[in-house]
Motif scaffolding. Structure first.
Motif, PDB file in Angstrom:
ATOM      1  N   ALA A  69       2.018   7.390  -7.593  1.00 35.33           N
ATOM      2  CA  ALA A  69       1.214   6.819  -6.507  1.00 35.33           C
ATOM      3  C   ALA A  69       1.021   5.317  -6.713  1.00 35.33           C
ATOM      4  N   VAL A  70       0.833   4.921  -7.962  1.00 36.61           N
ATOM      5  CA  VAL A  70       0.658   3.500  -8.272  1.00 36.61           C
ATOM      6  C   VAL A  70       1.967   2.749  -8.025  1.00 36.61           C
ATOM      7  N   GLU A  71       3.059   3.298  -8.531  1.00 36.83           N
ATOM      8  CA  GLU A  71       4.354   2.642  -8.336  1.00 36.83           C
ATOM      9  C   GLU A  71       4.686   2.514  -6.851  1.00 36.83           C
ATOM     10  N   LYS A  72       4.428   3.579  -6.105  1.00 37.97           N
ATOM     11  CA  LYS A  72       4.714   3.543  -4.669  1.00 37.97           C
ATOM     12  C   LYS A  72       3.899   2.459  -3.973  1.00 37.97           C
ATOM     13  N   ALA A  73       2.626   2.335  -4.345  1.00 40.86           N
ATOM     14  CA  ALA A  73       1.774   1.309  -3.734  1.00 40.86           C
ATOM     15  C   ALA A  73       2.307  -0.090  -4.034  1.00 40.86           C
ATOM     16  N   LEU A  74       2.755  -0.305  -5.253  1.00 42.91           N
ATOM     17  CA  LEU A  74       3.264  -1.616  -5.635  1.00 42.91           C
ATOM     18  C   LEU A  74       4.547  -1.965  -4.890  1.00 42.91           C
TER      19      LEU A  74
END
Length: 270
Positions: A69-74
């Motif tokens: 989820a963090v990687e996708k947001a970035l």
């Protein structure tokens, strides 16, 4: 120390040679070089295991492979937006990663052309090979890998604040050890307590001089020789040792105004 100084002379080539002898890493690099030129979306990057692992390791963000989820947001948010995760997190490593894929973020996860130009692919592979080399068992058991990474990152001039340093677990670990603290025990503190200690112990301005960065990395290796347990992964943290085990003036408790005698207790920290 001798191993560190020798590795520094030509780490890029040494790392590349090391990967050639690592079947898994060699395959990952080959897969990345084959697939990267056709990647234009965050979904394509994240769904391609080899390419994604190479990219994340190149930015010292391998932990994000378990935080999709963090990687996708970035990758899907415009890093120049004040509301983006890259900006609000104040995490220098996340921001550098998001900036590298800004064309994807600006397009909400889709770039008009692949961000993997020939130059970017070459720099990504080189960074991946260096991290693969630095995190190998041979370089980790005596701290040389962390010293190499610390020197390289701090001399880049991109780590300017305590928050920047603390956002990178490898850089923070070096600072903890040089400051005289066991990383396992230090990790038992919450972020605000850690920041207060590091802010008192580390003068970020000194790192503007390359020779100071070099000396700091050498101090890290010296501390590990004096305290080999600081580099042990299986040593349990002890809150008793952290707050009450050291009644000297250099203990962590002393930084909060406490002492090992009199009526002062660790409850005063909170």
């Amino acid at each position: 120390m001798a191993q560190f100084l020798m590795a520094q002379k030509n780490e890029v080539q040494t790392a590349a040679d090391s990967v050639k002898g690592d079947t898994t890493a060699k395959r990952m690099v080959s897969d990345f070089q084959d697939k990267a030129p056709s990647i234009t979306t965050a979904k394509q990057l994240m769904s391609n295991y080899s390419a994604n692992q190479v990219v994340l390791k190149a930015y010292n963000l391998s932990s994000l492979s378990g935080q999709q989820a963090v990687e996708k947001a970035l990758l899907t948010q415009d890093p120049t937006s004040s509301s983006s995760l890259a900006q609000t997190s104040r995490n220098a490593s996340w921001l550098a990663f998001a900036d590298a894929f800004a064309s994807m973020g600006a397009g909400h996860g889709t770039a008009s052309a692949t961000p993997f130009t020939s130059d970017m692919m070459a720099s990504t592979v080189s960074a991946y090979e260096q991290r693969q080399y630095e995190t190998s068992d041979a370089q980790q058991k005596n701290g040389v890998g962390d010293a190499l990474y610390f020197t390289r990152r701090m001399q880049s001039g991109k780590i300017k604040t305590v928050d920047d340093l603390m956002a990178d677990p490898t850089l923070l670990r070096v600072a903890e050890v040089v400051s005289g603290y066991d990383p396992d025990q230090f990790g038992a503190l919450d972020f605000d307590q850690q920041k207060r200690i590091i802010s008192n112990k580390v003068d970020m301005k000194t790192f503007s001089q390359p020779e100071n960065v070099q000396r700091y990395a050498e101090r890290y290796l010296t501390q590990l020789q004096i305290h080999p347990s600081y580099n042990s992964d299986d040593k349990p943290a002890s809150m008793i040792d952290l707050f009450g085990g050291d009644d000297g003036g250099d203990g962590i408790l002393a930084l909060f105004g406490g002492s090992g005698d009199g009526g002062t207790s660790s409850s005063g920290l909170f």
